[in-house]
Structures are given as C-alpha cells and as structure tokens.
Scaffold this motif. Structure first.
Motif, PDB file in Angstrom:
ATOM      1  N   UNK A 212       3.846  11.735  -1.209  1.00  0.00           N
ATOM      2  CA  UNK A 212       4.187  10.333  -1.396  1.00  0.00           C
ATOM      3  C   UNK A 212       5.238   9.860  -0.406  1.00  0.00           C
ATOM      4  N   UNK A 213       6.406  10.511  -0.404  1.00  0.00           N
ATOM      5  CA  UNK A 213       7.460   9.959   0.465  1.00  0.00           C
ATOM      6  C   UNK A 213       7.269  10.323   1.938  1.00  0.00           C
ATOM      7  N   UNK A 214       6.354  11.279   2.233  1.00  0.00           N
ATOM      8  CA  UNK A 214       6.020  11.530   3.642  1.00  0.00           C
ATOM      9  C   UNK A 214       5.375  10.287   4.260  1.00  0.00           C
TER      10      UNK A 214
ATOM     11  N   UNK B   3       0.830  -1.212   0.000  1.00  0.00           N
ATOM     12  CA  UNK B   3       0.000   0.000   0.000  1.00  0.00           C
ATOM     13  C   UNK B   3       0.864   1.261   0.000  1.00  0.00           C
ATOM     14  N   UNK B   4       1.883   1.291   0.859  1.00  0.00           N
ATOM     15  CA  UNK B   4       2.731   2.492   0.919  1.00  0.00           C
ATOM     16  C   UNK B   4       3.530   2.640  -0.383  1.00  0.00           C
ATOM     17  N   UNK B   5       4.041   1.517  -0.888  1.00  0.00           N
ATOM     18  CA  UNK B   5       4.808   1.584  -2.149  1.00  0.00           C
ATOM     19  C   UNK B   5       3.921   2.079  -3.287  1.00  0.00           C
ATOM     20  N   UNK B   6       2.673   1.607  -3.309  1.00  0.00           N
ATOM     21  CA  UNK B   6       1.749   2.045  -4.368  1.00  0.00           C
ATOM     22  C   UNK B   6       1.420   3.525  -4.232  1.00  0.00           C
ATOM     23  N   UNK B   7       1.251   3.988  -2.989  1.00  0.00           N
ATOM     24  CA  UNK B   7       0.953   5.412  -2.772  1.00  0.00           C
ATOM     25  C   UNK B   7       2.131   6.286  -3.228  1.00  0.00           C
ATOM     26  N   UNK B   8       3.357   5.899  -2.833  1.00  0.00           N
ATOM     27  CA  UNK B   8       4.542   6.685  -3.230  1.00  0.00           C
ATOM     28  C   UNK B   8       4.659   6.705  -4.755  1.00  0.00           C
ATOM     29  N   UNK B   9       4.454   5.548  -5.381  1.00  0.00           N
ATOM     30  CA  UNK B   9       4.583   5.464  -6.843  1.00  0.00           C
ATOM     31  C   UNK B   9       3.525   6.312  -7.540  1.00  0.00           C
TER      32      UNK B   9
END
Length: 680
Positions: free
Chosen positions: A114-116, A87-93
């Motif tokens: 994203x990276x926050x 989920x976090x990787x998808x949000x950052x991407x």
C-alpha cells in the motif's frame, strides 16, 4: 532502559555492515537512489535472524506488488491529479484494511504494498514518463537492501529464536504450574489469581509473534513449527480447564462434599506437577484413579454428584493437556518435528483461528484515506515543489502504527524521530559529507550516528525512535553517487516529511483513536455476540474452535485491563467463565440430537434463552434463566445412562456454574419413586 550489552553492539555492527555493503553495491551497480537500499537494511533488520528473513520475504513481495500498481496508476491518471490522488489513497487504505485483518507478520506484505505506491507514485507525478524506471529502480534497491540484511544476519552471529521461546515457555509453565498446584491444594480464587489467569492468556497469545521467526530460523529448529502451533493452543485451552477445576473444587469444599479419595487424588496430582515427571505410566495411573471415583448418575442425580463428575472429567482433560504440553515442549527445545499423536486434539481451524477486527481495520483505512487526501490538497493547492513528501510520509505514519488502540502518540513520536533525523541529516549533508571524498570516508562519517541508532534499535523501548531516525535521516541525506546538496530542497523536503506525519497524527486522533478500555469492552461484547450465535446454532460447529476464538480475544483484553476503571473488575473476572460457557453451549448443541424428545425440547428452550441473554446488554443473567437450566437438568437426567445424556448433563453443569456461580445447589424437581411404586 538497560545498558546495551554485547548482543546489542553485535546487532548494531551487523546492521551497519549490511547497510554499508548495500550502499557499496548500489554505488557499484550505479543505481539512482542508493539511500533506499541503506534505509531498507535498517527497516528490515531484526535482532532475531528468523524475523529478519521473514520480514525480508514479505518486504520483497510487498514492494513488487506496490510497484506494479503504481506503474498501472500514475501514467494513466497523471493528467487528472484528483483521480490519481483518490486512486492511490484508495489503494493504500484497502491494503491497510486487509493487513490489519491478518495479525501475523504476513500482514507486512499488504501494508507495504500500500504505502509503496505512495512512496513511488507521488514523487513521480511531475515526470510520469520515468515511472517504470523509477519503479524498477525502487524494486532493485529494496531487494538489494533486503538481500544484504538477510545475508549478514544469517552468516554473522545469527541469533536463533529458540532460546527466546524456551525461556519464555519455561516462565509460562512455571507460573501455570504454581497456579494449578495452589488450586489442587484448595487455594481460594481472588484478585491475584484472576490477574494471574489473564496474564497467562496474554502471554500465550504473545507467542504468536515468535511463531513466524521460528518457521524461518534455518537452524533446524523450524522443523518444530507445528509443535509450536499446537503448544500455543494447549496453553490457551489450559486456562478454561484449570479454571473449571478450581471452580468445581471450591464448590465441593463449600458443600463439604469433597470425598477423601478425591482429596488424595488432588494431592497426588499436585505432587505429580511439582515433580516435573513426564512418565506416561504415572499419568495413566492418575486417570485410572479418577475413573475409579466416578459417581453414577441416576434419574435424579444430586448436585454434588454432578459437580463431582464434572470435576473428574476436567481433571482427565488436564492430565492429557499437561502430558501433551511436555511432549511439545521437548520437540521445540530439540528442534524436531512432531511425530506422536496428541491426546488432546484440535481441528486445523482451531490452531490457526484468530480474532479479526473488521471495524477497527475499516476505521484505520478511512483514517489513512482522509490523511492522504488532506496532505495532497495542501501540496496541490500551494504548488509546493517538494510537497509530495507529505502524503508519502502520511501514508507511512498511518500504516506503521495502525494496530495500536491509539496510534496518534506513536505517530507523533515517529515525527519527532524524523525531526531528529532531519537535524542529523542537515549536519551531515552540509558539514560532514563535503569532506568525505571517498567511500571509505563516507563509511567513517556515517558510522557514529548509524551505530548508535543500531544499538538503540536492539532495545524494545527505544527501537521505534532509533529506527525512525536512521531511516528518515538516511532518506533526507539522500546519499547518491555524487555530492549535490541543495539547502532549499533539503529544507522543503524535511518540512514536508514532518508536516505529513503531523497531519497523520491529527486525522488519526479525530477518526481512529480509541482507548485501551474501549477496546477491551468491545472485544468482550464481540465474545458475547459469538455466544449468542452459538446458542442460535450458528457459527463454530466445534467447541474448541469457539474456545480458540474467544480465548484469543481474552488474550488481547488482558494487556488492556490496567486501563479499565475499578467498576469493570466484575466482568473481567468472568472472562474465562464465559469461555467455559461457550464450550458447553456448542457441545450441548451437538449432544442434543441424541437425546429423548423431552430432553431435546428442554435443551432447545435453554439455548433460546441463552441466545436472548447474550444478545442483551445486561451483564448479569436473569433469574428465570436459572430455572430454565434446572428444568433442562431435570429433563436430561432421564437420559443420564447414555453417553450423550451424560455429556449433556456435564454441559448443563458447566453453564450453570459459569452463569450462576453463587446460586443455590441444583435440586431435582422430579418425583421420587419408592420401590413398590417402581414395581407398579
């Protein structure tokens, strides 16, 4: 690198002052991680006050958005580490993808949000119950750092962007004026001239980076922001028009068909440009003289007459552009809003249109997605206590440099700055800070390193390394209200930070890195696809909008030309010619509706042939395309008496000269009638 001047030291002192103010207030309010506020000051601070304020606004909004998403994701998925990582990787991407589509400073908002999520979310998985408090604290500390950076940059020796804009503008206009005076004097095109044209395009596109700081200047100059947007577009449109003027003059001179009256007009225009006068009466006199030379176009116009008519049309456009540019330049220098109606007008879309590279944005998103998964896998598989720093910094490293053709060397440089920051942080943490028992002593202890970082941040070549050392170093020291150094934790965290960046560099090199030459060729192929779509009656309905988009890409190609082999020199010389063809295609498509049936059918055949050519891979147009253009000239000549017919003829001349600059002159194939035959 030049030796630091007083402005560099002033910037460094201001930034250090803002950092210490943020640190003091964070201690006073008793925030849990005061070093976040200090690091934010060094990330946000820019040499130009307007740039600091715009970055501060987008950083606040991006942090809040990222914090909200983290609070929603971590508590709900903390028991499923694989799902949380995805989920976090998808949000950052996703955020990185959308930020790369926006090439203005606004892109910082999405990239930061994203990276926050990675910065807040990964360290909190061990204690998800504190997720909300951590997110709130992060938002408070970031906001505090931003307020301090913005306040100090506004109050203490604020540096306006206006002198930077006016200085660069004067240089650009001087170079452009020199080129056009040479063209009007009959100077032949050559390699140096092509390089000059493309450099002018690149410099005009680069003005975008100054437009946002101007809107946040707060000296009154921000009132001229609309004038700046119009002037940038005038600067870009100046290139194809001046290029067309050069082409038509050369054509007439080679045919020995340049009338003496036209030569006098060209000399007058060269003198008008050299004098720098802005008198409207002189501009009107030159346009009236161009009108007086205008040739009549009968049913069988000669090629020389067509080229002469095309040249005069472009000269009138150039006069309008130049007068408008001087008006816009005055508004920017005076900081006054644009109140006059410009002669050369654009649609709102033409002023704001920019190339959006969905393909490279998607590749960058895939790269950061894979990088986060890989670093999380290392962290989870090894049970590394401080391994969360690896995916955190991997997300930051991939995001910071995603706009580059090859981000890998920049990420490696960022990792090296982290090593430098870690060495400095270690020295501070275990040798210096134990001796700093008061806030005043802490300020003195940090002064040397942070002031040096600030000085080098003021210089473009060393700015990334210096900012990386300041931000990473302050984060590794992790200054808090009480001294609590733990060597094992410090070493683990530092190694994880550097590992995360190195993994980011490796994955980026495998997934995302391309060469500058590859990017240049790709941008050109996108331009050709747009030409094909325009010929197929799709895409931009306005020639200036298509030109704005194509010229924006030409400006992006220009800085990359040095990376191209000499074999590519031929197509790079045609970049502006393709833009001219694009404008003519759209205008021809518009004018064809008012032509006679025969002329309209000939134009339709030509548009279809143009579409096939630009969809193909061959750089050179097929010879039969020249016959199709000449056939359209024959057919449209019958409508030369109407405004639409005359405009269509000018478009056909432009397409012929753009695609076949070395072709024989056009010769009408229509039958010639004698006077008795006409009477009959």
């Amino acid at each position: 690198m030049t030796l630091p001047g007083w402005r560099d030291w002033a910037f460094s002192l201001k930034t250090f002052g803002a950092g210490m103010l943020a640190l003091f207030l964070a201690f006073w309010i008793d925030l849990p991680n005061p070093y976040w506020a200090l690091g934010t000051v060094y990330i946000t601070s820019q040499v130009l006050a307007g740039a600091t304020r715009s970055k501060a606004l987008y950083r606040v909004l991006g942090t809040l958005l990222g914090a909200v998403v983290t609070v929603a994701l971590v508590p709900n998925l903390v028991n499923s580490p694989e799902l949380l990582t995805l989920a976090i990787a998808l949000w950052v991407a996703t955020c990185l993808y959308f930020s790369l589509l926006d090439r203005t400073p606004r892109s910082y908002l999405m990239m930061l949000s994203g990276y926050t999520a990675a910065l807040i979310g990964f360290p909190a998985v061990g204690d998800p119950g504190t997720m909300f408090d951590t997110a709130v604290a992060r938002a408070e500390e970031i906001t505090l750092g931003i307020i301090c950076a913005g306040l100090v940059n506004t109050v203490v020796l604020p540096q306006s962007v206006v002198p930077v804009i006016t200085g660069r503008l004067d240089l650009w206009l001087r170079d452009a004026r020199g080129w056009v005076i040479g063209v009007l004097g009959g100077a032949r095109t050559g390699a140096d001239t092509q390089a000059t044209r493309l450099k002018l395009a690149s410099d005009a596109v680069a003005f975008d980076t100054l437009a946002t700081p101007l809107r946040y200047d707060m000296t009154g100059a921000e009132r001229s922001a609309d004038a700046m947007a119009n002037l940038r577009q005038h600067m870009l449109m100046f290139l194809p028009i001046a290029s067309a003027v050069s082409d038509r003059i050369e054509t007439l001179e080679n045919a020995r068909a340049l009338p003496q009256r036209l030569r006098t007009l060209l000399d007058d225009m060269a003198g008008w440009l050299a004098s720098g006068t802005t008198e409207r009466a002189e501009a009107e006199r030159l346009k009236a003289e161009a009108d007086a030379i205008e040739p009549g176009l009968g049913a069988r116009p000669s090629w020389d007459a067509l080229v002469l008519a095309s040249l005069l049309a472009h000269l009138r456009d150039f006069i309008d552009l130049r007068q408008d540019a001087r008006i816009l330049q005055r508004h920017i220098a005076d900081g006054t809003p644009l109140t006059e109606d410009l002669t050369f007008r654009y649609t709102a879309a033409a002023r704001t249109i920019r190339h959006r590279d969905h393909g490279m944005a998607l590749l960058s998103a895939v790269g950061v997605f894979i990088t986060i998964l890989v670093t999380c896998a290392i962290w989870i598989a090894t049970g590394w206590p401080h391994g969360s720093a690896a995916p955190m910094m991997a997300a930051v490293g991939c995001s910071f440099f995603a706009a580059q053709d090859d981000p890998a060397p920049f990420i490696v440089s960022f990792a090296n700055s982290a090593i430098l920051g870690a060495l400095g942080a270690g020295a501070y943490l275990f040798a210096v800070l134990p001796l700093a028992t008061t806030f005043e002593m802490l300020v003195l202890a940090l002064a040397t390193a942070l002031l040096l970082c600030g000085v080098f941040m003021a210089q473009p070549k060393t700015a990334p390394l210096a900012m990386g050392a300041a931000v990473n170093g302050s984060a590794m020291i992790a200054i808090q209200g009480s001294y609590n150094a733990d060597f094992a934790a410090f070493a683990n965290s530092s190694v994880a930070v550097i590992l995360g960046m190195w993994v980011a560099a490796v994955v980026t090199r495998l997934v995302r890195s391309v060469g500058a030459g590859w990017s240049a060729r790709r941008l050109r192929s996108v331009n050709r696809r747009d030409l094909a779509r325009a010929a197929r009656r799709q895409g931009a309905q306005n020639g200036l909008e298509l030109a704005a988009l194509m010229l924006d890409r030409v400006g992006l190609i220009a800085p990359r030309l040095a990376a191209l082999p000499s074999d590519d020199a031929e197509w790079t010389a045609d970049l502006l010619a393709e833009v001219r063809v694009g404008i003519n295609v759209v205008e021809l498509r518009r004018d064809r509706r008012q032509l006679s049936n025969t002329a309209r059918e000939a134009v339709e055949r030509l548009l279809a042939a143009l579409s096939r050519h630009f969809e193909g891979k061959a750089d050179d147009p097929p010879p039969e395309l020249l016959d199709t253009i000449d056939g359209a000239l024959d057919a449209v000549s019958a409508d030369a008496g109407s405004p639409a017919g005359r405009a269509a003829l000018m478009g056909l001349v432009g397409i012929r000269r753009g695609l076949f600059p070395d072709a024989r002159p056009y010769l009408s194939t229509l039958p010639s009638f004698t006077q008795p035959e006409r009477a009959a």
